[in-house]
Design an enzyme around this catalytic site. Structure first.
Site, PDB file in Angstrom:
ATOM      1  N   GLU A 299      42.133  21.588  30.050  1.00  6.72           N
ATOM      2  CA  GLU A 299      43.234  20.863  30.686  1.00  6.72           C
ATOM      3  C   GLU A 299      42.924  19.371  30.825  1.00  6.72           C
ATOM      4  O   GLU A 299      43.142  18.766  31.876  1.00  6.72           O
ATOM      5  CB  GLU A 299      43.566  21.483  32.055  1.00  6.72           C
ATOM      6  CG  GLU A 299      44.023  22.932  31.948  1.00  6.72           C
ATOM      7  CD  GLU A 299      44.456  23.574  33.260  1.00  6.72           C
ATOM      8  OE1 GLU A 299      43.996  23.119  34.320  1.00  6.72           O
ATOM      9  OE2 GLU A 299      45.244  24.537  33.214  1.00  6.72           O
ATOM     10  N   ASP A 378      45.765  33.139  34.295  1.00  2.00           N
ATOM     11  CA  ASP A 378      45.593  32.147  35.355  1.00  2.00           C
ATOM     12  C   ASP A 378      46.209  32.636  36.665  1.00  2.00           C
ATOM     13  O   ASP A 378      47.265  32.148  37.053  1.00  2.00           O
ATOM     14  CB  ASP A 378      46.256  30.827  34.910  1.00  2.00           C
ATOM     15  CG  ASP A 378      45.871  29.665  35.806  1.00  2.00           C
ATOM     16  OD1 ASP A 378      44.994  29.847  36.676  1.00  2.00           O
ATOM     17  OD2 ASP A 378      46.447  28.575  35.636  1.00  2.00           O
ATOM     18  N   GLU A 406      48.596  29.958  44.691  1.00  2.00           N
ATOM     19  CA  GLU A 406      49.304  29.086  43.742  1.00  2.00           C
ATOM     20  C   GLU A 406      50.513  29.770  43.103  1.00  2.00           C
ATOM     21  O   GLU A 406      51.617  29.226  43.114  1.00  2.00           O
ATOM     22  CB  GLU A 406      48.320  28.622  42.665  1.00  2.00           C
ATOM     23  CG  GLU A 406      48.974  27.800  41.581  1.00  2.00           C
ATOM     24  CD  GLU A 406      47.997  27.351  40.509  1.00  2.00           C
ATOM     25  OE1 GLU A 406      46.781  27.599  40.652  1.00  2.00           O
ATOM     26  OE2 GLU A 406      48.455  26.758  39.515  1.00  2.00           O
TER      27      GLU A 406
HETATM   28  C1  GCV Z   1      42.279  22.599  39.186  1.00  2.00           C
HETATM   29  C2  GCV Z   1      45.533  26.078  36.949  1.00  2.00           C
HETATM   30  C3  GCV Z   1      46.043  25.197  38.046  1.00  2.00           C
HETATM   31  C4  GCV Z   1      45.360  23.843  38.033  1.00  2.00           C
HETATM   32  C5  GCV Z   1      43.861  24.071  38.147  1.00  2.00           C
HETATM   33  C6  GCV Z   1      43.428  24.953  36.991  1.00  2.00           C
HETATM   34  C7  GCV Z   1      41.957  25.307  37.061  1.00  2.00           C
HETATM   35  O1  GCV Z   1      45.908  25.599  35.707  1.00  2.00           O
HETATM   36  O2  GCV Z   1      47.429  25.057  37.911  1.00  2.00           O
HETATM   37  O3  GCV Z   1      45.850  23.097  39.094  1.00  2.00           O
HETATM   38  O4  GCV Z   1      43.175  22.852  38.129  1.00  2.00           O
HETATM   39  O5  GCV Z   1      44.143  26.161  37.021  1.00  2.00           O
HETATM   40  O6  GCV Z   1      41.672  26.393  37.514  1.00  2.00           O
HETATM   41  O7  GCV Z   1      41.137  24.505  36.665  1.00  2.00           O
END
Ligand code: GCV
Length: 697
Positions: A299, A378, A406
């Site tokens: 990411e 996720d 989340e």
């Molecule tokens: C900290 C998901 C979340 C992100 C998070 C990522 C991760 O994609 O939406 O906010 O980033 O996981 O676990 O690194």
């Protein structure tokens, strides 16, 4: 208008009431009758040696006993009955005739005995932390009205490493945090007042958590600036009395972006030297520093691929600098390409963790732990376990669980996650056709790894109730309890939590336990059943229903719903082949439609809407029914709560009622959005004639 129930404290003005902040450590005063069974407990607490942690243990015991039992309890040595707090060697010196049980690091023993005419209540730890954990365990028993008169109980942690992660940014905002601003950072600096950090460490210690990564894994390299390290020391100082090690999320490009070097290539000796110096500098300030959590090549985070190096090259380079100090690296397996071509039906984000890390098995140093999210995507409401747990046999591993909700209602909706985590931990990988539950793999017990454990993404904030909703704190509590003992059942965990948080009124305990235990399935029902994913807004807030946002983009959270059918074909025969990453015995469950469980059907298979489930319903009818059932069950949560006025203090009663009423409305929004969407897509009517009609909220 701001609904008071959702308002979070922004760190200014009057701080919230102490009791809310104390969560499950309320030590509510007992009436005379229920205090009676504890009348024989000593009134003196003696520590067998001096240490910061033992000092906390002693103070906690005194405060807890005094508050719950209304007694005067004193610290001090001398004759007479006493609580004795100390490590095993000290206890042996004091009471030589003792036969101590073998204790692992952080383990403890609670024992009532007599020695030289004294009645002694022993709280013995393998180390100081163990003693503290023993004190919390004892106080929890008193709070829950357990009989401790002749206790003889040794407890050991299942895994060595039991950490939480906080995704706190230095500006005070928490990524995926729903409980207010950071308790650690504000305006680019560590907060001056770290009271909440100390209170957090106390809560963590009470459930056996021994480490906390304080900053976001999307890491800010400024934490390594020389002026920042003394600030982090402040947090370590607040944690230390509670035996919680401070740790940092590290940006691998720090040597370059901080301007010290022109590269961050992990095999460049200059880079290794930079990290060694930095790590030595950290340990000079914080001798009990825990180590790093690293998100790399994911990411947008920089990583070893920039230089054509492997994750093992990067992890080991840092691990070697930490090793002399006893530090560890949690290296995250959450590595995937978020620009996948969605048109290619063989592409599959679920395969990424295994594809990236399985080939490196055996190449990681002994103080590297690969931190693996419970599922391969996720933190969705329903996923199978990640096959990588079985794919690493010569590498330490840890399971990453998400306490912050989340994708599961962001603490505005009730979703008790312990049953979900428990399913993942108990899942049998059948390695070599032998019983190999995930919990044993992550604790390093199957392949005799030196370490391993648990990482929970907590994201507590400055809100009085830490997570923005006092019922959501059951998830933090449950995470700690499972990390300590994954054999505990959700029913036992929630009963403990409810009694500690709301008292022992049987009606309250029964009602809240029932609500919590049903909440995950309810949430799943009205969001994304059958393993299709949460069907939420994937490219936006991860909260509202927005099923189309999963498709036609590179994020790979595809459900592949079209006019004919729905689900990701991950089979070996015709799909992405993801199922092939599991051991053969597990493949045999998921590959054939005939044996794939309904609850994961759409995760593994693309089927027509008319496909008949094991339950006898068609997929489309199941989707309609589960959404209607889920919305009704969500309304039922509020109804159950409404039986409790007068039994729960008014402030919490009102706050929670407002949240549950809101949840019931949101569940209807979810129900109608998903049902209408799938009806339009499939053109298949709901047998019960509900979908497409204007609904009455
Ligand atoms: C900290 C998901 C979340 C992100 C998070 C990522 C991760 O994609 O939406 O906010 O980033 O996981 O676990 O690194």
């Amino acid at each position: 208008m701001v609904n008071a129930a959702f308002a979070v404290w922004n760190g200014t003005g009057a701080p919230p009431a102490a009791s809310e902040t104390e969560a499950w450590l309320r030590y509510a005063p007992r009436d005379a009758e229920s205090a009676k069974p504890y009348a024989q407990l000593p009134s003196r607490v003696e520590v067998l040696h001096e240490s910061l942690v033992l000092d906390s243990a002693q103070k906690e015991l005194i405060a807890g006993m005094s508050r719950m039992l209304g007694r005067s309890v004193q610290a001090g040595s001398g004759g007479g009955n006493a609580f004795l707090l100390g490590s095993a060697p000290e206890a042996r010196k004091r009471v030589p005739e003792l036969k101590l049980p073998a204790l692992k690091p952080d383990g403890y023993w609670l024992k009532v005995t007599r020695s030289r005419g004294q009645r002694l209540f022993l709280i013995i730890g393998s180390n100081d932390r163990g003693v503290l954990y023993g004190v919390f365990a004892l106080l929890s028993k008193i709070a829950r009205e357990q009989d401790i008169s002749n206790i003889d109980e040794a407890e050991q942690p299942f895994a060595r490493l039991r950490w939480v992660n906080q995704w706190d940014n230095l500006d005070g905002h928490i990524e995926r945090g729903y409980g207010g601003p950071s308790i650690f950072f504000a305006d680019g600096k560590v907060r001056y007042d770290l009271t909440r950090a100390g209170q957090y460490a106390r809560l963590l210690a009470s459930i056996g958590i021994n480490g906390c990564t304080i900053n976001n894994v999307n890491a800010d390299p400024r934490v390594f600036r020389p002026d920042f390290i003394p600030q982090i020391k402040g947090i370590a100082d607040a944690f230390r009395p509670w035996g919680v090690q401070v740790a940092l999320a590290a940006d691998l490009s720090a040597p370059k972006v901080l301007g010290d070097l022109d590269t961050f290539d992990p095999v460049d000796p200059k880079v290794a030297a930079w990290w060694k110096n930095k790590i030595d500098e950290i340990y000079r300030a914080i001798p009990d520093f825990g180590g790093f959590t690293i998100k790399a090549d994911s990411e947008g985070q920089p990583g070893p691929s920039t230089y054509g190096r492997t994750h093992a090259d990067a992890a080991n380079m840092i691990a070697r600098a930490l090793k002399p100090h006893g530090g560890v690296v949690f290296y995250r397996a959450f590595v995937y390409n978020h620009h996948l071509d969605w048109r290619n039906l063989k592409n599959d984000r679920a395969k990424a963790a295994y594809d990236n890390f399985h080939p490196l098995d055996g190449e990681f140093d002994d103080n590297v732990i690969i931190q693996i999210k419970n599922g391969p995507i996720d933190f969705q409401v329903r996923e199978p376990v990640s096959p990588l747990f079985a794919g690493l046999r010569r590498t330490n591993e840890a399971i990453e669980l998400q306490i912050t909700q989340e994708y599961t209602g962001q603490q505005r909706q009730l979703c008790f996650l312990v049953p979900m985590w428990k399913e993942a931990l108990d899942f049998d990988m059948r390695i070599n056709d032998k019983h190999t539950p995930v919990k044993a793999l992550v604790a390093g017990r199957v392949f005799h790894r030196p370490t391993g454990g648990f990482a929970g993404v907590a994201n507590v904030g400055m809100d009085a109730s830490w997570l923005g909703n006092s019922l959501a704190m059951a998830n933090l509590y449950g995470f700690g309890r499972l990390a300590w003992d994954p054999d505990l059942g959700p029913e036992k965990i929630i009963e403990e939590w409810t009694r500690l948080t709301f008292g022992n009124d049987p009606e309250v305990v029964r009602t809240i336990d029932r609500m919590q235990l049903s909440s995950w399935h309810i949430y799943e029902n009205y969001t994304g059943p059958l393993g299709a994913g949460t069907l939420t807004n994937v490219t936006g807030n991860h909260y509202d229903p927005a099923p189309e946002s999963s498709e036609r983009n590179g994020w790979g959270q595809w459900h592949r719903a079209d006019r004919e059918g729905i689900g990701m074909d991950r089979t070996l025969a015709t799909g992405t082949g993801f199922i092939g990453q599991y051991p053969p015995a597990v493949q045999k469950i998921y590959e054939p439609l005939a044996s794939c469980p309904d609850r994961l059907l759409l995760f593994f298979h693309h089927v027509p809407y008319t496909h008949v489930l094991h339950s006898g319903k068609t997929v489309i009818q199941h989707i309609y029914d589960s959404h209607y059932d889920g919305a009704e069950e969500a309304a039922g949560l509020g109804e159950q709560w409404k039986t409790l006025p007068g039994r729960v203090d008014e402030a919490r009663y009102e706050e929670i009622l407002a949240l549950l009423e809101y949840q019931a409305r949101e569940a209807i929004v979810w129900r109608d959005t998903i049902c209408n969407w799938i009806y339009q897509l499939s053109g298949i009517a709901d047998q019960k004639g509900r979908v497409g009609r204007r609904s009455q909220p």
